[in-house]
Scaffold this motif. Sequence first.
Motif, mmCIF file in Angstrom:
data_model
loop_
_atom_site.group_PDB
_atom_site.id
_atom_site.type_symbol
_atom_site.label_atom_id
_atom_site.label_comp_id
_atom_site.label_asym_id
_atom_site.label_seq_id
_atom_site.Cartn_x
_atom_site.Cartn_y
_atom_site.Cartn_z
ATOM 1 N N THR A 2 0.673 -1.110 -0.012
ATOM 2 C CA THR A 2 0.124 -0.005 0.057
ATOM 3 C C THR A 2 0.870 1.296 0.085
ATOM 4 O O THR A 2 2.070 1.324 0.620
ATOM 5 N N SER A 15 -3.306 3.654 0.597
ATOM 6 C CA SER A 15 -4.141 3.498 -0.839
ATOM 7 C C SER A 15 -3.483 2.245 -1.451
ATOM 8 O O SER A 15 -2.054 2.363 -1.670
ATOM 9 N N THR A 16 -4.137 1.562 -2.167
ATOM 10 C CA THR A 16 -3.388 0.298 -2.884
ATOM 11 C C THR A 16 -3.045 0.933 -4.236
ATOM 12 O O THR A 16 -3.772 1.585 -5.036
ATOM 13 N N ALA A 20 -2.236 -3.295 -8.927
ATOM 14 C CA ALA A 20 -2.255 -4.403 -7.665
ATOM 15 C C ALA A 20 -2.719 -5.655 -8.130
ATOM 16 O O ALA A 20 -2.224 -6.694 -7.698
ATOM 17 N N HIS A 47 -13.413 3.362 -4.954
ATOM 18 C CA HIS A 47 -13.121 2.426 -6.166
ATOM 19 C C HIS A 47 -14.328 1.664 -6.503
ATOM 20 O O HIS A 47 -15.189 1.233 -5.565
ATOM 21 N N TRP A 68 -14.574 -7.480 -1.099
ATOM 22 C CA TRP A 68 -14.555 -6.352 -1.998
ATOM 23 C C TRP A 68 -15.190 -6.897 -3.240
ATOM 24 O O TRP A 68 -15.831 -7.576 -3.415
ATOM 25 N N LEU A 96 -9.905 -2.039 -3.245
ATOM 26 C CA LEU A 96 -8.830 -1.036 -4.026
ATOM 27 C C LEU A 96 -9.456 0.568 -3.463
ATOM 28 O O LEU A 96 -8.901 1.543 -3.918
ATOM 29 N N ASP A 98 -9.603 3.661 -0.908
ATOM 30 C CA ASP A 98 -8.690 4.155 0.120
ATOM 31 C C ASP A 98 -9.047 3.516 1.672
ATOM 32 O O ASP A 98 -10.228 3.152 1.867
ATOM 33 N N LYS A 99 -8.042 3.633 2.481
ATOM 34 C CA LYS A 99 -8.083 2.803 3.797
ATOM 35 C C LYS A 99 -7.631 3.871 4.922
ATOM 36 O O LYS A 99 -6.511 3.830 5.109
#
Length: 218
Positions: A2, A15-16, A20, A47, A68, A96, A98-99
Amino acid sequence: MTARIFTERENEILSTPAGAVAGLVDYPFASHFVSVSDGEGGTLRVHYVDEGPRDGKPVVFLHGNPSWSFLWRKQIAAVAARGYRAIAPDLVGLGLSDKPSELSDYSVARHVAWMRAALIDVLDLRDVTLVLHDWGGIIGLRVLAEHPDRIARVAISNTGLPERDPSEPLPAGPIEAGGPFAEFQKMARELPRWEPWTIGKDWSAVAGQPVCEPAPSL
């Protein structure tokens, strides 16, 4: 892997990286993103998959936790092939999207606000069919309750909407989780690494419960 993005908030937004999931089997879909308010003066990227004709009636798939949009890969392809617009967001913190890095960043109210902003405010979807699973139901049914004019129909799977008597006041102070949910939170906090496919084994170790033997192959 990430990428770490520091905002005006003290917490990080993870953020991925792009690409990925390139080449992931059964997930040939292009990535799309919308920006929504994080509720603290910043923004988050949500996403989503968007397949089928843009003028087709929208079918929105909301997954649960931990999952997901990959969960819906078969349904996305089938629905788009029949002329509908298949949209499958990743909930903030999963896939995908944001985290935010802190547990305190997440609440049901925030998840509802993030999905409402993405689906209603930004994408401006109308005549929607909602397909809701697990936590996607808790979130999506709240969006339905707030915007019944935008939702034409709904299908739910393994989910529901908690209800309470509105005439009864909520208890003072924070509401502490109890029972199996609290045990699950304890497991997630204490395990150094949690792999969902081993959840039966891990849960047994923490909760002291027997693990069912897998069913024989048919």
